[in-house]
Scaffold this active site. Structure first.
Site, short mmCIF file in Angstrom:
data_model
loop_
_atom_site.label_atom_id
_atom_site.label_comp_id
_atom_site.label_asym_id
_atom_site.label_seq_id
_atom_site.Cartn_x
_atom_site.Cartn_y
_atom_site.Cartn_z
N GLU A 69 -6.43 4.25 -5.82
CA GLU A 69 -7.70 4.46 -5.14
C GLU A 69 -8.27 5.80 -5.60
OE1 GLU A 69 -9.68 4.67 -0.69
OE2 GLU A 69 -7.70 5.50 -1.02
N ASP B 86 0.86 -1.17 0.00
CA ASP B 86 0.00 0.00 0.00
C ASP B 86 0.91 1.23 0.00
OD1 ASP B 86 -2.33 1.60 0.47
OD2 ASP B 86 -3.21 -0.11 1.52
N HIS C 266 -11.05 -2.59 3.49
CA HIS C 266 -10.93 -2.32 4.93
C HIS C 266 -11.61 -1.01 5.33
CE1 HIS C 266 -8.04 0.03 2.85
NE2 HIS C 266 -7.81 0.75 3.92
N ASP C 267 -12.29 -0.34 4.40
CA ASP C 267 -12.86 0.98 4.68
C ASP C 267 -14.37 0.97 4.87
OD1 ASP C 267 -10.52 2.40 4.80
OD2 ASP C 267 -10.53 2.93 2.67
N ASP D 252 -2.79 4.71 -2.29
CA ASP D 252 -3.80 5.25 -1.37
C ASP D 252 -4.18 6.69 -1.74
OD1 ASP D 252 -5.14 4.83 1.38
OD2 ASP D 252 -4.11 6.75 1.64
O1 TEU Z 1 -9.00 5.94 2.14
C1 TEU Z 1 -9.32 7.13 1.46
C2 TEU Z 1 -10.68 7.60 1.71
O2 TEU Z 1 -11.13 8.52 1.10
C3 TEU Z 1 -11.43 6.93 2.84
O3 TEU Z 1 -11.37 7.82 3.89
C4 TEU Z 1 -12.82 6.63 2.55
O4 TEU Z 1 -13.51 7.73 2.00
C5 TEU Z 1 -13.49 6.27 3.84
O5 TEU Z 1 -12.69 5.40 4.58
C6 TEU Z 1 -14.81 5.62 3.60
O6 TEU Z 1 -15.34 5.32 4.82
C7 TEU Z 1 -7.67 5.62 2.29
C8 TEU Z 1 -7.52 4.33 3.09
O7 TEU Z 1 -8.09 3.27 2.39
C9 TEU Z 1 -8.06 4.53 4.45
O8 TEU Z 1 -8.00 3.36 5.21
C10 TEU Z 1 -7.26 5.62 5.11
O9 TEU Z 1 -7.78 5.91 6.36
C11 TEU Z 1 -7.22 6.89 4.27
O10 TEU Z 1 -6.93 6.64 2.91
C12 TEU Z 1 -6.13 7.79 4.76
O11 TEU Z 1 -4.90 7.26 4.40
#
Ligand code: TEU
Length: 573
Positions: free
Chosen positions: A263, A99, A338-339, A205
């Site tokens: 992403e 990542d 994971h989000d 990311d």
């Molecule tokens: O996620 C980017 C992001 O925009 C997320 O915040 C998303 O909108 C949100 O989690 C939806 O609930 C990435 C990673 O995948 C995330 O785990 C990180 O927290 C974030 O970037 C910051 O690095």
């Protein structure tokens, strides 16, 4: 014209290191734990692994806040563990993706510390520093009205140097200033460090937040409930985004046979997406378009209620399945990461009577579409969201907790928060981060610690890998069969052309489509997203052979009777 590539044919398994397997009993998953399960991962039919961040980090956002890109978060292991992991993957023909979190660093990164030292620090410009605004009452205000994605203002005051810095996520995740060329070069060197070690690519990311509108203008006040507003139109996919990606590609990626998946947040339209992945533009291999995980997000906020509609999934699926071939681009096929919450709990059903069928049906949806397939650890056994009985204290993720607390603050102490908890139960990031359920032992075999970093889901005694191994009818066996079929028939599934059956286009219950190879093999996919039985008729596929799911060898004139949440797959060859 088909251009075959290993990364197009890959099946990628996302590992969330904290929750995969704890080898030393400290309550947190680790690299030796991952290494010990490579044969299991291989047995699924997976060809690549994407590992969420393992770098050195104070863990304010579970490693998405990196303090040293060339070192490892000590509880996960060491650099030499990563080298063993790379070797172990490669011996098994598995690629390893890391990542790449370079839209921001941790506030503990040496670059940021130096940037904080003074306004004339050589690294001052590596981040976004701005003077305060002073309002009519002489009160100090942030430079603009942007909201942080995790709540509050996107700006943090730095008393010592009398300026604010920008952090689109947590205040401990300051945004890097990509307009600074020295900063970009330093980041490229860190990428090469890993590619030289043998890593096969990156999930990038927050990829499209790296270029922001140069003036950082105020966002329109569209949400009357909050002081701070979403500035996405100014901080996502900014004017220099493509320039940075091309530079990254020329200076770094093109020197390696590596894979890149960006992403893509906030940007959803076909034209913008195509500009990142159309082959002749030489930018990224593929993207995670956020629309698939946002389907049940509310209009102003993720945690506002919004019912999932199958027609939305159909629209998104058709859009990308049809448009990628048009501009010779490539995309991902995924539903979980994971989000957010698990797809089975949000888009299908995790009720005991439907869960197994629903998990298989979603595996069929993912396994039959064109694109690079991504699955999240635990998806292969039908892991689901946390139960409704979990209270606020059981959740650990900062995003959900911040949201809950902001609502509580507005409503006042003692207010009824059950509606917010219901939404968290569906969409909180904790759901995608639950400890892996290996067996029915204490803590699901994930950890021997009396206090694992996160609570294990209550259902682990029934839902675990050991219980499904050796059972031909299990979700696990189904995933293995689906992935084997996908690999055997790449031209139908990985590279096939999608067509939705017109007759069922508007159904909110069933999704019916075909996938066709360039040489005329066609597969028919029937998916029931509802808890009712459905008779699907007029298929004009009499005599087609069953490939997966359901009983009965061939398709009859009467069509197919789908049980609740059932998926069926037939072929004309
Ligand atoms: O996620 C980017 C992001 O925009 C997320 O915040 C998303 O909108 C949100 O989690 C939806 O609930 C990435 C990673 O995948 C995330 O785990 C990180 O927290 C974030 O970037 C910051 O690095």
């Amino acid at each position: 014209q088909l251009t075959r590539k290993w990364w197009k044919e890959a099946v990628v398994y996302q590992i969330y290191p904290a929750s995969f397997l704890d080898s030393n009993g400290d309550g947190l998953g680790d690299l030796p734990g991952i290494i010990s399960k490579l044969d299991y991962i291989k047995s699924l039919g997976v060809t690549a692994i994407w590992m969420s961040p393992i770098y050195k980090s104070p863990q304010h956002d579970m490693g998405y806040d990196v303090s040293d890109y060339r070192d490892i978060h000590q509880p996960y292991g060491s650099l030499s563990d990563v080298e063993h992991l790379i070797q172990g993957c490669h011996e098994r023909g598995i690629k390893l993706l890391l990542d790449l979190v370079v839209n921001h660093t941790s506030h503990e990164h040496a670059w940021f510390k130096e940037s904080c030292q003074s306004r004339s620090s050589p690294k001052r410009d590596w981040y976004f520093w701005r003077d305060p605004k002073i309002d009519a009452n002489g009160v100090r205000r942030p430079p603009n009205n942007w909201a942080s994605i995790f709540g509050g203002s996107a700006w943090t005051w730095h008393e010592e140097t009398g300026q604010y810095y920008l952090s689109l996520f947590l205040p401990s995740q300051p945004d890097l200033n990509w307009t600074n060329e020295d900063m970009r070069k330093a980041t490229y060197a860190d990428m090469e460090f890993w590619l030289d070690k043998g890593v096969d690519g990156f999930r990038i990311d927050s990829m499209n937040l790296m270029s922001k509108h140069p003036d950082l203008p105020d966002a329109p006040a569209t949400n009357p409930d909050t002081e701070f507003q979403s500035g996405a139109m100014y901080f996502a996919s900014g004017p220099r985004m493509h320039e940075y990606i091309r530079e990254m590609r020329e200076k770094v990626f093109d020197k390696y046979d590596c894979m890149t998946v960006g992403e893509l947040g906030f940007t959803k339209d076909e034209k913008s997406v195509s500009e990142y992945v159309a082959e002749d533009r030489h930018e990224l291999n593929m993207l995670f378009t956020g629309d698939i995980v946002d389907m049940d997000f509310g209009p102003n906020h993720k945690y506002e209620h919004c019912d999932f509609k199958l027609s939305t999934l159909k629209e998104i699926t058709s859009l990308w399945q049809n448009s990628m071939p048009k501009f010779n681009g490539w995309n991902t096929v995924y539903m979980d990461n994971h989000d957010s919450g698990r797809s089975i709990s949000r888009y299908a059903s995790d009720l005991p009577q439907y869960r197994e069928q629903a998990a298989k049906m979603l595996a069929m949806y993912l396994g039959t579409l064109s694109g690079t397939l991504f699955m999240l650890q635990g998806q292969e056994i039908g892991m689901a969201n946390v139960p409704e009985s979990w209270g606020f204290e059981d959740y650990v993720d900062v995003e959900g907790k911040n949201y809950y607390n902001s609502v509580l603050e507005k409503r006042g102490p003692g207010a009824d928060m059950s509606d917010v908890l219901r939404e968290m139960r569906l969409k909180a990031r904790d759901n995608g981060r639950l400890p892996m359920q290996w067996n029915a032992d204490k803590n699901s075999g994930f950890s021997t610690s009396p206090t694992p970093w996160m609570r294990v889901n209550d259902d682990y005694k029934q839902w675990n890998v050991a219980a499904q191994e050796g059972d031909d009818g299990s979700v696990l066996a189904f995933w293995r069969e689906m992935l084997a079929l996908r690999q055997r028939e790449k031209d139908v599934f990985v590279y096939g052309r999608f067509a939705m059956l017109e007759e069922y286009k508007d159904s909110e219950d069933v999704f019916v489509y075909t996938m066709t190879s360039y040489d005329g093999k066609t597969a028919l996919v029937l998916l029931n997203f509802s808890d009712a039985e459905h008779q699907v008729v007029d298929l004009k596929c009499e005599g087609w052979r069953r490939l997966l799911g359901g009983e009965g060898e061939r398709l009859s004139l009467d069509g197919v009777r789908l049980k609740p949440y059932e998926g069926r797959l037939y072929g004309n060859w």
